[in-house]
Design an enzyme around this catalytic site. Structure first.
Site, PDB file in Angstrom:
ATOM      1  N   GLY A  11      -1.121 -21.303  11.923  1.00 21.82           N
ATOM      2  CA  GLY A  11      -0.904 -20.649  13.216  1.00 21.82           C
ATOM      3  C   GLY A  11      -1.193 -19.172  13.038  1.00 21.82           C
ATOM      4  N   GLY A  14      -0.359 -18.018   9.245  1.00 20.88           N
ATOM      5  CA  GLY A  14      -1.205 -18.714   8.267  1.00 20.88           C
ATOM      6  C   GLY A  14      -2.666 -18.302   8.392  1.00 20.88           C
ATOM      7  N   ARG A  81      11.686 -21.205  18.077  1.00 24.15           N
ATOM      8  CA  ARG A  81      12.825 -21.650  18.887  1.00 24.15           C
ATOM      9  C   ARG A  81      12.392 -21.785  20.338  1.00 24.15           C
ATOM     10  NH1 ARG A  81      18.512 -18.737  18.032  1.00 24.15           N
ATOM     11  NH2 ARG A  81      19.547 -19.327  19.932  1.00 24.15           N
ATOM     12  N   ASN A  94      13.096 -27.432  11.503  1.00 21.46           N
ATOM     13  CA  ASN A  94      12.202 -26.846  10.503  1.00 21.46           C
ATOM     14  C   ASN A  94      12.497 -27.372   9.095  1.00 21.46           C
ATOM     15  OD1 ASN A  94      10.667 -25.559  12.357  1.00 21.46           O
ATOM     16  ND2 ASN A  94      11.531 -23.532  12.080  1.00 21.46           N
ATOM     17  N   ASN A 119      10.705 -19.728   9.137  1.00 21.83           N
ATOM     18  CA  ASN A 119      12.091 -19.314   9.431  1.00 21.83           C
ATOM     19  C   ASN A 119      12.975 -20.502   9.796  1.00 21.83           C
ATOM     20  OD1 ASN A 119      12.326 -16.517   9.065  1.00 21.83           O
ATOM     21  ND2 ASN A 119      11.106 -16.132  10.897  1.00 21.83           N
ATOM     22  N   ARG A 150       8.394  -2.309   7.170  1.00 21.61           N
ATOM     23  CA  ARG A 150       8.841  -1.789   8.475  1.00 21.61           C
ATOM     24  C   ARG A 150       9.659  -0.512   8.275  1.00 21.61           C
ATOM     25  NH1 ARG A 150       9.876  -7.778  10.944  1.00 21.61           N
ATOM     26  NH2 ARG A 150       7.791  -7.958  11.839  1.00 21.61           N
ATOM     27  N   HIS A 174      16.955 -12.494   5.540  1.00 16.41           N
ATOM     28  CA  HIS A 174      15.967 -12.040   6.515  1.00 16.41           C
ATOM     29  C   HIS A 174      16.552 -12.241   7.913  1.00 16.41           C
ATOM     30  CE1 HIS A 174      12.205 -11.049   8.273  1.00 16.41           C
ATOM     31  NE2 HIS A 174      11.948 -12.268   8.709  1.00 16.41           N
TER      32      HIS A 174
HETATM   33  P1  NAD Z   1       2.742 -20.526  14.811  1.00 22.71           P
HETATM   34  O1  NAD Z   1       3.467 -21.384  15.788  1.00 22.71           O
HETATM   35  O2  NAD Z   1       1.609 -19.691  15.273  1.00 22.71           O
HETATM   36  O3  NAD Z   1       2.222 -21.438  13.579  1.00 22.71           O
HETATM   37  C1  NAD Z   1       2.938 -22.483  13.020  1.00 22.71           C
HETATM   38  C2  NAD Z   1       1.935 -23.561  12.663  1.00 22.71           C
HETATM   39  O4  NAD Z   1       2.612 -24.586  11.925  1.00 22.71           O
HETATM   40  C3  NAD Z   1       1.284 -24.229  13.884  1.00 22.71           C
HETATM   41  O5  NAD Z   1      -0.119 -24.110  13.775  1.00 22.71           O
HETATM   42  C4  NAD Z   1       1.743 -25.686  13.771  1.00 22.71           C
HETATM   43  O6  NAD Z   1       0.769 -26.613  14.214  1.00 22.71           O
HETATM   44  C5  NAD Z   1       1.984 -25.797  12.276  1.00 22.71           C
HETATM   45  N1  NAD Z   1       2.820 -26.927  11.891  1.00 22.71           N
HETATM   46  C6  NAD Z   1       3.973 -27.358  12.439  1.00 22.71           C
HETATM   47  N2  NAD Z   1       4.423 -28.444  11.767  1.00 22.71           N
HETATM   48  C7  NAD Z   1       3.551 -28.685  10.773  1.00 22.71           C
HETATM   49  C8  NAD Z   1       3.456 -29.642   9.733  1.00 22.71           C
HETATM   50  N3  NAD Z   1       4.386 -30.604   9.598  1.00 22.71           N
HETATM   51  N4  NAD Z   1       2.405 -29.594   8.890  1.00 22.71           N
HETATM   52  C9  NAD Z   1       1.456 -28.650   9.028  1.00 22.71           C
HETATM   53  N5  NAD Z   1       1.487 -27.701   9.979  1.00 22.71           N
HETATM   54  C10 NAD Z   1       2.519 -27.725  10.841  1.00 22.71           C
HETATM   55  O7  NAD Z   1       3.864 -19.618  14.129  1.00 22.71           O
HETATM   56  P2  NAD Z   1       3.635 -18.282  13.268  1.00 22.71           P
HETATM   57  O8  NAD Z   1       3.776 -17.098  14.145  1.00 22.71           O
HETATM   58  O9  NAD Z   1       2.414 -18.455  12.438  1.00 22.71           O
HETATM   59  O10 NAD Z   1       4.940 -18.339  12.345  1.00 22.71           O
HETATM   60  C11 NAD Z   1       5.062 -19.366  11.372  1.00 22.71           C
HETATM   61  C12 NAD Z   1       6.461 -19.375  10.794  1.00 22.71           C
HETATM   62  O11 NAD Z   1       6.669 -18.178  10.075  1.00 22.71           O
HETATM   63  C13 NAD Z   1       7.580 -19.416  11.847  1.00 22.71           C
HETATM   64  O12 NAD Z   1       8.649 -20.201  11.358  1.00 22.71           O
HETATM   65  C14 NAD Z   1       8.000 -17.952  11.962  1.00 22.71           C
HETATM   66  O13 NAD Z   1       9.328 -17.813  12.422  1.00 22.71           O
HETATM   67  C15 NAD Z   1       7.858 -17.548  10.505  1.00 22.71           C
HETATM   68  N6  NAD Z   1       7.714 -16.124  10.248  1.00 22.71           N
HETATM   69  C16 NAD Z   1       8.390 -15.630   9.164  1.00 22.71           C
HETATM   70  C17 NAD Z   1       8.272 -14.303   8.828  1.00 22.71           C
HETATM   71  C18 NAD Z   1       8.983 -13.788   7.602  1.00 22.71           C
HETATM   72  O14 NAD Z   1       9.109 -12.576   7.433  1.00 22.71           O
HETATM   73  N7  NAD Z   1       9.435 -14.658   6.722  1.00 22.71           N
HETATM   74  C19 NAD Z   1       7.488 -13.436   9.620  1.00 22.71           C
HETATM   75  C20 NAD Z   1       6.799 -13.976  10.700  1.00 22.71           C
HETATM   76  C21 NAD Z   1       6.919 -15.336  11.013  1.00 22.71           C
END
Ligand code: NAD
Length: 311
Positions: A11, A14, A81, A94, A119, A150, A174
């Site tokens: 997404g 990634g 969420r 998740n 998350n 940040r 976090h």
């Molecule tokens: P997004 O919705 O754009 O991407 C998530 C992707 O995961 C989607 O493409 C979805 O199809 C895929 N997905 C879901 N289930 C799957 C599975 N079983 N197998 C393979 N792919 C699967 O979200 P994003 O903005 O890219 O964020 C991704 C995650 O990272 C979220 O949980 C977000 O909260 C987290 N995040 C964490 C931080 C951090 O600092 N740790 C920062 C930003 C985002």
């Protein structure tokens, strides 16, 4: 450059991570995996074309049979969420995704070091450790580099110094109760506490804690991705290059800072074996309290997982 990086969840985060790694030519191959097969194929083509124009030799693949023997695997798969969803619902949803991802990829990737981004971060690292039964050095969570970045940004905004002059440190879970460490933060080698007043530092700490929420509010649908992705790329590079760089990362604590069987952000030396060493900082009483509070928030999530998921 002979290394392979797998990314599960293509997404916003990634795909931005794949783009960063590809144009820098960090590794030989990047393999992408997501449920949305057409989208991931489109991303792969777009990123491969960007790599080509940047003269990078990194290859991008979406082939299932290529997702094996990866050196590093980054997991960003997860759902955001949704309206009506409780915090616990999101946690359990998740956690289920995390479990299914490991069932899908672990066997074919016997030597991989995992970086978790999904998350709620600390609870997802805990889930990954439990479902995979891998040793703690093999699974790290990315959040501390982002939170520190940040803080550095807000200090730069206040003081006007250029890139590379500011080094900020943030530890803890976090979330809103992360623990920024002004006394371990420096500007041109000088302690932040010697440069700014307590009130000014408090303002920077508050901005840092709400830096993610500020972006979520403005975006309206989704969360930050460029800074999270680039921060993750630094951890990938530290592993692939065996650089032994020290980054704040979420890892399992086994006695460090007095905590056991809980995941939290601490300073970690990162190399080819993943989390090679946890560095314990001396923190004052106030920061110890804040860290305890932060850890207790992660503990609540872990208790929910233990009572409703790992049963
Ligand atoms: P997004 O919705 O754009 O991407 C998530 C992707 O995961 C989607 O493409 C979805 O199809 C895929 N997905 C879901 N289930 C799957 C599975 N079983 N197998 C393979 N792919 C699967 O979200 P994003 O903005 O890219 O964020 C991704 C995650 O990272 C979220 O949980 C977000 O909260 C987290 N995040 C964490 C931080 C951090 O600092 N740790 C920062 C930003 C985002």
């Amino acid at each position: 450059m002979s290394k392979k990086v797998g990314i599960v969840g293509v997404g916003n985060v990634g795909a931005s991570l794949a783009f960063s790694l590809a144009i820098k030519g960090t590794c030989k191959q990047i393999v992408l995996k997501d449920l949305r097969e057409n989208v991931v194929q489109a991303m792969a083509l777009d990123i491969a074309q960007a790599a080509s124009v940047s003269n990078s030799k990194t290859l991008i693949s979406v082939e299932k049979e290529d997702f094996k023997n990866c050196d590093v695997i980054v997991i960003t798969a997860g759902l955001p969420r949704k309206p009506g969803m409780s915090r616990d619902d999101l946690l359990l949803t998740n956690a289920k995704i995390m479990k299914s991802v490991f069932e899908d990829i672990q066997e074919d990737n016997p030597n991989a070091i995992y970086i978790i981004v999904s998350n709620p971060l600390d609870a997802m690292v805990y889930t990954a450790l439990k479902v995979s039964k891998l040793p703690k050095n093999r699974i790290l969570g990315m959040a501390g580099i982002l939170d520190s970045a940040r803080m550095e940004y807000f200090i730069r905004e206040k003081l006007g110094y250029g890139e590379g002059e500011i080094d900020a440190k943030v530890m803890g879970g976090h979330g809103d109760d992360m623990v920024p460490l002004p006394s371990y933060t420096t500007v041109q080698g000088k302690k932040l506490t010697e440069i700014l007043s307590k009130e000014e530092i408090d303002q920077i700490v508050e901005k840092t804690k709400h830096g993610g929420a500020q972006i979520v509010k403005l975006l309206g649908n989704g969360s930050a991705y460029y800074a999270p992705a680039f921060s993750t790329s630094l951890m990938v590079e530290a592993i692939l290059n065996d650089s032994k760089k020290v980054y704040p990362s979420a890892v399992l604590l086994e006695g460090e800072y007095g905590y056991k069987d809980i995941v939290a952000g601490v300073l970690v030396k990162i190399g080819k074996n993943g989390a090679e060493e946890i560095l314990e900082l001396e923190i004052n009483e106030q920061r110890q309290k804040e860290f305890a509070h932060s850890v207790s928030s992660v503990k609540e999530l872990v208790e929910t997982l233990n009572s409703k998921f790992f049963v």
